[in-house]
Design an enzyme around this catalytic site. Sequence first.
Site, PDB file in Angstrom:
ATOM      1  N   GLY A  12     -12.765 -28.433  29.555  1.00 28.60           N
ATOM      2  CA  GLY A  12     -11.329 -28.692  29.604  1.00 28.60           C
ATOM      3  C   GLY A  12     -10.905 -30.106  29.262  1.00 28.60           C
ATOM      4  CB  SER A  13     -12.375 -32.907  27.313  1.00 27.29           C
ATOM      5  OG  SER A  13     -12.567 -32.397  26.023  1.00 27.29           O
ATOM      6  CG  ASN A  14      -9.312 -30.437  23.384  1.00 25.47           C
ATOM      7  OD1 ASN A  14      -8.724 -31.168  22.597  1.00 25.47           O
ATOM      8  ND2 ASN A  14     -10.599 -30.128  23.242  1.00 25.47           N
ATOM      9  CE  LYS A  65     -10.661  -9.054  23.714  1.00 23.66           C
ATOM     10  NZ  LYS A  65     -10.867 -10.062  22.650  1.00 23.66           N
ATOM     11  CG  MET A  90     -15.853 -20.248  25.193  1.00 22.72           C
ATOM     12  SD  MET A  90     -15.837 -21.151  23.630  1.00 22.72           S
ATOM     13  CE  MET A  90     -17.437 -20.667  23.010  1.00 22.72           C
ATOM     14  CB  ILE A  93      -6.063 -13.734  20.935  1.00 22.80           C
ATOM     15  CG1 ILE A  93      -6.242 -15.129  21.548  1.00 22.80           C
ATOM     16  CG2 ILE A  93      -4.721 -13.136  21.337  1.00 22.80           C
ATOM     17  CD1 ILE A  93      -6.159 -15.202  23.055  1.00 22.80           C
ATOM     18  CG  ASN A 107      -8.516 -22.131  18.584  1.00 23.21           C
ATOM     19  OD1 ASN A 107      -8.777 -22.563  19.715  1.00 23.21           O
ATOM     20  ND2 ASN A 107      -9.469 -21.839  17.715  1.00 23.21           N
ATOM     21  CG  HIS A 109     -12.993 -24.377  15.012  1.00 27.31           C
ATOM     22  ND1 HIS A 109     -13.697 -23.548  15.860  1.00 27.31           N
ATOM     23  CD2 HIS A 109     -13.827 -24.664  13.981  1.00 27.31           C
ATOM     24  CE1 HIS A 109     -14.910 -23.338  15.344  1.00 27.31           C
ATOM     25  NE2 HIS A 109     -15.008 -23.999  14.216  1.00 27.31           N
TER      26      HIS A 109
END
Length: 200
Positions: A12-14, A65, A90, A93, A107, A109
């Site tokens: 969770g650094s972002n 899902k 991870m 969607i 997102n 990446h």
Amino acid sequence: MKNIAVFASGSGSNFQAIVDAINAGGLSATISVLICDQPGAYVMERARAARIPTFVFNPKDYLSKADYEEEISMLLKKKQVDLIVLAGYMRLIGPTLLKAYEGRIVNIHPSLLPNFPGKDAIGQALAAKAKWSGVTVHYVDEGMDTGPIIIQERVRLAENETRESLQKKIQAIEHKLYPAIIQMLLTVGVVKHDEKTRAN
Ligand code: GRF
């Protein structure tokens, strides 16, 4: 004030960079909820420390899902979420969330897409002895890191580049770029796919 939901599965650094940007006044948004599929993930600690509501789920507790995405979608509607921000989430969607939030899911990446999609993009770049890699922010579609690209920033790999050194460079970019792009998307209005196509 616009509302965002962050989806994350890991460190969770972002997520933290987004929280910090909001607190520093560089991003005018509220994180209405952190959606997390890993109860033990460090991002959960970060959310607790920042007093951000969380919704943690185990996909195995649902039949499909579609079932868990329906629940998430209802929660996001209730919280009037404007934009879904994936930050190390991870999972792909599925159609349920894609339909409900069409053109409003982004997102980040750690590569220059379409190069090195999927898992361990940093390891992939090193293994390929790439001269350049970088960061991509893109809209999310049903594929793995395949949606329309919003912005990219590149990084040159040094001769002696290691996983640690490259990760450090990439994270430094991510932590500035993502909050800035989220701010832009919330300010100019989130560009829908069809509008984007017309503009192009
Ligand atoms: C980031 O490198 C992001 O680009 C990728 O997953 C990683 C998440 O890192 N999608 P963190 O959990 O935000 O530290």
